[in-house]
Write an enzyme that holds these catalytic residues in place. Structure first.
Site, PDB file in Angstrom:
ATOM      1  N   SER A   1     -39.762  27.452 -63.914  1.00 43.14           N
ATOM      2  CA  SER A   1     -41.045  28.138 -63.771  1.00 43.14           C
ATOM      3  C   SER A   1     -42.198  27.291 -64.304  1.00 43.14           C
ATOM      4  O   SER A   1     -42.019  26.462 -65.195  1.00 43.14           O
ATOM      5  CB  SER A   1     -41.017  29.463 -64.540  1.00 43.14           C
ATOM      6  OG  SER A   1     -40.026  30.311 -64.020  1.00 43.14           O
TER       7      SER A   1
HETATM    8  N1  SAH Z   1     -35.903  31.003 -66.188  1.00 49.19           N
HETATM    9  C1  SAH Z   1     -36.030  29.791 -65.405  1.00 49.19           C
HETATM   10  C2  SAH Z   1     -36.465  30.052 -63.983  1.00 49.19           C
HETATM   11  C3  SAH Z   1     -35.276  30.295 -63.139  1.00 49.19           C
HETATM   12  S1  SAH Z   1     -35.589  30.519 -61.432  1.00 49.19           S
HETATM   13  C4  SAH Z   1     -36.938  28.831 -66.125  1.00 49.19           C
HETATM   14  O1  SAH Z   1     -36.816  28.738 -67.320  1.00 49.19           O
HETATM   15  O2  SAH Z   1     -37.721  28.116 -65.533  1.00 49.19           O
HETATM   16  C5  SAH Z   1     -34.855  32.105 -61.219  1.00 49.19           C
HETATM   17  C6  SAH Z   1     -33.382  32.194 -61.402  1.00 49.19           C
HETATM   18  O3  SAH Z   1     -33.019  33.547 -61.194  1.00 49.19           O
HETATM   19  C7  SAH Z   1     -32.545  31.369 -60.440  1.00 49.19           C
HETATM   20  O4  SAH Z   1     -31.751  30.489 -61.148  1.00 49.19           O
HETATM   21  C8  SAH Z   1     -31.719  32.416 -59.706  1.00 49.19           C
HETATM   22  O5  SAH Z   1     -30.403  32.003 -59.400  1.00 49.19           O
HETATM   23  C9  SAH Z   1     -31.708  33.540 -60.705  1.00 49.19           C
HETATM   24  N2  SAH Z   1     -31.363  34.859 -60.187  1.00 49.19           N
HETATM   25  C10 SAH Z   1     -31.770  35.462 -59.030  1.00 49.19           C
HETATM   26  N3  SAH Z   1     -31.214  36.684 -58.932  1.00 49.19           N
HETATM   27  C11 SAH Z   1     -30.455  36.874 -60.048  1.00 49.19           C
HETATM   28  C12 SAH Z   1     -29.623  37.934 -60.522  1.00 49.19           C
HETATM   29  N4  SAH Z   1     -29.423  39.077 -59.840  1.00 49.19           N
HETATM   30  N5  SAH Z   1     -28.997  37.771 -61.720  1.00 49.19           N
HETATM   31  C13 SAH Z   1     -29.151  36.638 -62.436  1.00 49.19           C
HETATM   32  N6  SAH Z   1     -29.896  35.593 -62.038  1.00 49.19           N
HETATM   33  C14 SAH Z   1     -30.562  35.709 -60.846  1.00 49.19           C
END
Ligand code: SAH
Length: 306
Positions: A145
């Site tokens: 992010s």
């Molecule tokens: N937190 C991260 C951003 C991750 S992007 C950061 O520090 O930058 C969003 C993430 O959410 C992805 O890895 C995706 O696989 C995950 N995601 C989407 N749906 C999900 C679910 N139902 N349970 C857990 N993770 C999920």
């Protein structure tokens, strides 16, 4: 979800009054702002077909950016290239100075952002962009992010009328559930502010990658969970704060059930054709929902992938 929400209200925070950038009122939300977009990146690359190489002129040959043996050594160490000055606290300080200039004003959150080496969470090829305010691909179609979005969401998580009930000390979030670990960057920032962080990821490869990337930071208050975050994480409920890094059509009921009284959820949710940050507070009477900035997160998906 709406059945669980006692009341829908659009409110402006104190922050918004000070800095008109945040949060936007609904009538200001017509055009999504580029700076808050956290779009998925990366497109499919067609597999290389074995074929007889065509003759090329020496000028057309693509040269690696560094000697191959050096690149191989860096990759083997799974470490970021050194000598770029990225380990210096000054680089992170400049990033938080820029965030402050954009209207992010919570000193505690900015200090937490300044403490986490973001370049250690991105691929070696992208480290020079690690302290820019941009999302970057982390593989598997997912992104790390944008720093401004991480800061804003955590700022929202820490704010609100019930903030004191949620904190366990000065500036401390209590028990936090993060949905969507990705590479683990936001979990590392949350760890600076929370008593305990539980972070759930549905993609096994990313869950494993986050574990590897976070290990050097030795964060004893983070537990990474491989699972479907749409179900929350019941074994450790209730949570004082729930934060989602992926956006769905509605807030899953499990999150509302697993939110402690006095707790707060911050999550991207689809609202018409847009995605907006939604804040849900739980008190003795029920749930109160407010809508904030337009954002664009990767989709919240159900189930797990090995
Ligand atoms: N937190 C991260 C951003 C991750 S992007 C950061 O520090 O930058 C969003 C993430 O959410 C992805 O890895 C995706 O696989 C995950 N995601 C989407 N749906 C999900 C679910 N139902 N349970 C857990 N993770 C999920």
């Amino acid at each position: 979800m709406t059945a669980c929400v006692a009341k829908l209200a659009v409110e402006m925070t104190d922050n918004a009054r000070r800095a008109p950038k945040f949060p936007l009122r609904l009538d200001q939300m017509a055009a999504p702002r580029k700076s808050l977009v956290n779009a998925p990146q990366g497109s499919a690359v067609s597999p290389l077909k074995p074929s007889t190489p065509a003759p090329v002129s020496p000028r057309a040959i693509l040269r690696p950016q560094q000697p191959l043996h050096h690149a191989a050594a860096v990759s083997a160490r799974k470490a970021s290239p050194t000598g770029l000055g990225l380990d210096s606290a000054g680089v992170r300080q400049r990033m938080t100075d820029r965030l402050r200039a954009e209207g992010l004003s919570n000193d505690t959150v900015l200090a937490a952002m300044a403490a986490v080496p973001r370049h250690q969470f991105v691929d070696a090829a992208l480290v020079t962009q690690a302290y820019e305010d941009t999302s970057l691909p982390i593989g598997h179609g997912q992104t790390i992010s944008k720093p401004s979005v991480v800061a804003r969401m955590i700022e929202l998580l820490m704010g609100g009328a019930n903030a004191r009930a949620r904190s366990t000390g000065p500036g401390q979030l209590g028990r936090v559930l993060e949905i969507g670990t990705g590479c683990g960057y936001q979990a590392a920032v949350l760890a600076q502010l929370a008593k305990q962080v539980f972070s759930v990821e549905r993609l096994k490869h990313l869950h494993d990658k986050a574990r590897e990337l976070m290990a050097p930071l030795r964060l004893s208050n983070v537990r990474l969970v491989y699972g479907d975050g749409m179900l929350g994480h019941a074994p450790n409920a209730q949570y004082d704060a729930i934060i989602a890094a992926a956006g769905g059509d509605a807030l899953p009921t499990a999150w509302m059930d697993q939110l402690a009284v006095g707790g707060r959820i911050v999550a991207p949710v689809r609202e018409g054709v847009r995605q907006v940050l939604v804040v849900v507070d739980r008190n003795d009477q029920g749930f109160h929902r407010s809508i904030h900035e337009v954002v664009q997160f990767v989709p919240l998906r159900s189930g797990t992938v090995r």
